[in-house]
Enzyme design. Structure first.
Site, PDB file in Angstrom:
ATOM      1  N   GLY A  65      30.996 -53.574  17.102  1.00  0.00           N
ATOM      2  CA  GLY A  65      30.428 -55.038  16.762  1.00  0.00           C
ATOM      3  C   GLY A  65      29.388 -55.833  17.223  1.00  0.00           C
ATOM      4  CD  GLU A 124      20.738 -54.165  18.075  1.00  0.00           C
ATOM      5  OE1 GLU A 124      20.790 -54.341  17.523  1.00  0.00           O
ATOM      6  OE2 GLU A 124      19.767 -55.270  18.294  1.00  0.00           O
TER       7      GLU A 124
END
Lengths: 392, 248
Positions: free
Chosen positions: A245, A371
């Site tokens: 998240g 990421e």
């Protein structure tokens, strides 16, 4: 480094899609970057040193947690504003943007979303004001694209948790005051723990000799029997979905940030192509250079529209992880390609620190990897459209 | 102390200047607008009075709705309220008269205007306002302090400075020196959010028409080519100045 002459391209009049407030947010950040980042960034990147003094300025303009509510020290802005801030900071340097997005999306966001009120009150105002800098520990030496395999773990020792393990490739680690660390409990469930500098057994060695994000500090987080107070566990979410998240929020910021780096390279190359004379005319008059420049502005424009739409979805809490993956993957790849092409337009000058292009190109090699790698994001799209998992 | 800061909405100094409609109108296409720099020094000084002496700061602009982002920026920097007089300015005199109406109604102690705007550089408005409202006036201010109803104003004069003592109500024409460029503020994100809740009042203009109107604009002639003359060849230089440039 030459003075910052940046003029932002807006080929499709996308400014008309932004509110006056968005434009003020963007222009404020742009002016701050011109004043505070552009004059110093090349030196710090050459020295491979993080310009520590700019954390104060980042905090003052409100780049730490811009979408965090005001009562916790944020500005309560929307997601398009957050994106524009990231775009403008990365226009200056991906490393500085990394510091800001780690602080906002990987540290403040989980404390705000998964923490309790005491944790929010304790940490968020300090992080928003820049008094404290945070970092985020998910990736491990042997677990990058597969974070679920992590071995960092904690055991319940009655009045505290005992944390062991190691994290790697952690932006801000060498100087962070607090780390949001993801570790497995005795049942193998992933939880977030707030580990503060100074806790016995916690060290943060710096990663040396990087050729990328040189003006950003990267390090490891090492936990050797660290006693973590029980109140430092983030109580409101656990499982891999919790860190993912945070990554959704950070990747969303990167999708915007990459446009900033691309715009800077394009703008530099366009200006250079009109000034550099070869064979008696500006090189911008030659077809091969025009092809590069025309393709650059086309790709930037497409990315701008994609990302603006994603921002609207994010504002409505409707953006899916897969949609964010698509934008991160597309935009970073686009920016890296533009940096390489722009470097060619500048010829030999493109490799020097007189221009920002080579620094952007080197930075983007990290951005396309961290990421979620370029390949992993493709598989996320693949999974989303086929329903078939190619990871396993 | 009630302070009114007059804010001109002017093209950024890096803008490319062009004209349209047969060179009678300024072409705003692609032009970025900013707070007039001379006004920005004044606004920053006003922020100092707000923070140190509890002054209440209102900003004002005479202009169309397109100037509101500039007023919002001033609110984001810290002004308490904004007023826009809803008319496109005709000339300096009409702007001064519109401002004077608002100033009389609002009973401001101190009006800070820039000594001139950097678009048309008229430099008339601050003095006219003072005349119209009957306030004291000091132009070219590079320093301002207020104690009670007394103001100490430092004015730039040829080759030096003059310190002037005067009383409120006062109108000043400000410039760089009121604060330094390094003191100028950029808004922060919290300020931008807070600006949302601050009042921006639109008032309809008094029925005032301009006394002048622009007939045409003309840009300076482009710079000519440069001829380099060797330092050893003064005869050639003299000949060029005499025969080509015809200046000697």
């Amino acid at each position: 480094m030459a003075s910052d002459l940046f003029e932002a391209p807006d080929y499709y009049n996308l400014d008309e899609l932004l509110t006056d407030e968005h434009k003020l947010v963007r222009d404020t950040t742009r002016n701050w970057v011109k004043k505070e980042i552009s004059p110093i960034i090349e030196d710090y990147a050459q020295k491979s040193e993080f310009p520590m003094h700019i954390t104060k300025g980042l905090a003052e303009i409100g780049a730490f947690g811009p979408y965090i509510p005001m009562k916790y020290g944020g500005a309560g802005l929307d997601q398009i504003s957050y994106g524009l801030i990231m775009q403008e900071i990365e226009r200056g340097d991906s490393g500085i943007r990394s510091t800001a997005s780690v602080q906002s999306s990987l540290v403040m966001y989980p404390i705000w979303k998964y923490g309790n009120e005491l944790q929010r009150q304790k940490y968020l105002p300090k992080l928003a004001s820049g008094a404290w800098i945070g970092c985020f520990g998910l990736t491990e030496p042997d677990h990058g694209s597969n974070p679920a395999g992590m071995i960092t773990n904690f055991k319940d020792k009655g009045d505290h948790y005992l944390l062991n393990g190691a994290k790697m490739w952690i932006s801000n680690a060498p100087f962070a005051h607090v780390a949001v660390v993801w570790a497995k409990d005795e049942n193998g469930r992933i939880h977030g723990l707030l580990v503060e500098r100074g806790m016995e057994g916690f060290s943060t060695p710096k990663t040396h000799s990087k050729w990328s994000l040189r003006a950003s500090a990267t390090g490891e987080l090492i936990f050797d029997n660290v006693k973590v107070p029980k109140e430092n566990l983030l109580p409101n979410k656990s499982g891999l979905g919790a860190p993912l998240g945070c990554l959704d929020s950070a990747r969303y910021g990167i999708a915007w940030g990459a446009i900033g780096a691309a715009m800077d390279c394009y703008d530099t190359a366009l200006r250079y192509s009109k000034e550099r004379i070869q064979f008696g005319k500006p090189i911008g008059q030659f077809q091969l250079q025009q092809k590069k420049l025309a393709e650059m502005i086309t790709e930037i424009t497409k990315a701008q529209i994609l990302t603006w739409r994603l921002g609207l979805l994010k504002n409505e809490n409707k953006a899916t992880s897969a949609q964010i993956s698509m934008a991160k993957r597309n935009n970073v790849h686009m920016a890296l390609n533009i940096a390489r092409e722009a470097r060619q337009i500048l010829g030999g000058m493109g490799i020097t620190g007189e221009y920002s292009i080579m620094r952007h190109a080197m930075n983007l090699e990290s951005v396309i990897t961290y990421e979620g790698t370029h390949d992993i994001h493709l598989l996320i799209t693949g999974l989303d459209i086929t329903g078939l998992n190619a990871f396993k | 102390m009630k302070i009114l800061v007059c804010i001109s909405h002017v093209p950024d100094t890096t803008s490319k200047i062009n004209f349209t409609e047969g060179d009678t109108k300024f072409d705003t296409n692609g032009v970025q607008f900013v707070i007039n720099p001379n006004d920005e020094f004044g606004l920053t000084r006003a922020m100092w009075f707000k923070e140190k002496q509890g002054a209440n700061v209102t900003v004002i602009n005479v202009g169309g709705a397109d100037t509101e982002p500039t007023l919002r920026k001033a609110l984001a920097i810290g002004a308490d309220a904004a007023i826009r007089v809803n008319t496109v300015p005709a000339d300096g005199f009409s702007v001064a008269k519109q401002l004077a109406t608002v100033i009389k109604d609002g009973a401001y102690d101190l009006v800070i205007a820039g000594r001139e705007s950097i678009d048309y550089n008229g430099g008339m408005v601050p003095g006219m306002i003072a005349g119209l409202v009957g306030a004291n006036f000091v132009n070219n201010c590079i320093g301002l302090e207020v104690e009670g109803t007394n103001a100490k104003v430092i004015r730039e004069i040829d080759g030096g400075k003059e310190t002037v003592s005067t009383n409120l109500p006062l109108v000043i024409g400000g410039q760089k020196g009121l604060v330094e460029e390094t003191d100028l503020r950029i808004p922060n994100m919290r300020g931008i959010m807070m600006a949302r809740k601050k009042p921006l009042t639109v008032v309809e203009p008094s029925s005032i028409s301009g006394e002048t109107s622009s007939m045409s604009f003309e840009k300076p002639a482009p710079k000519g080519a440069v001829t380099l003359v060797s330092a050893d060849n003064l005869d050639e230089l003299v000949s060029l100045l005499h025969n080509e440039a015809k200046v000697i």
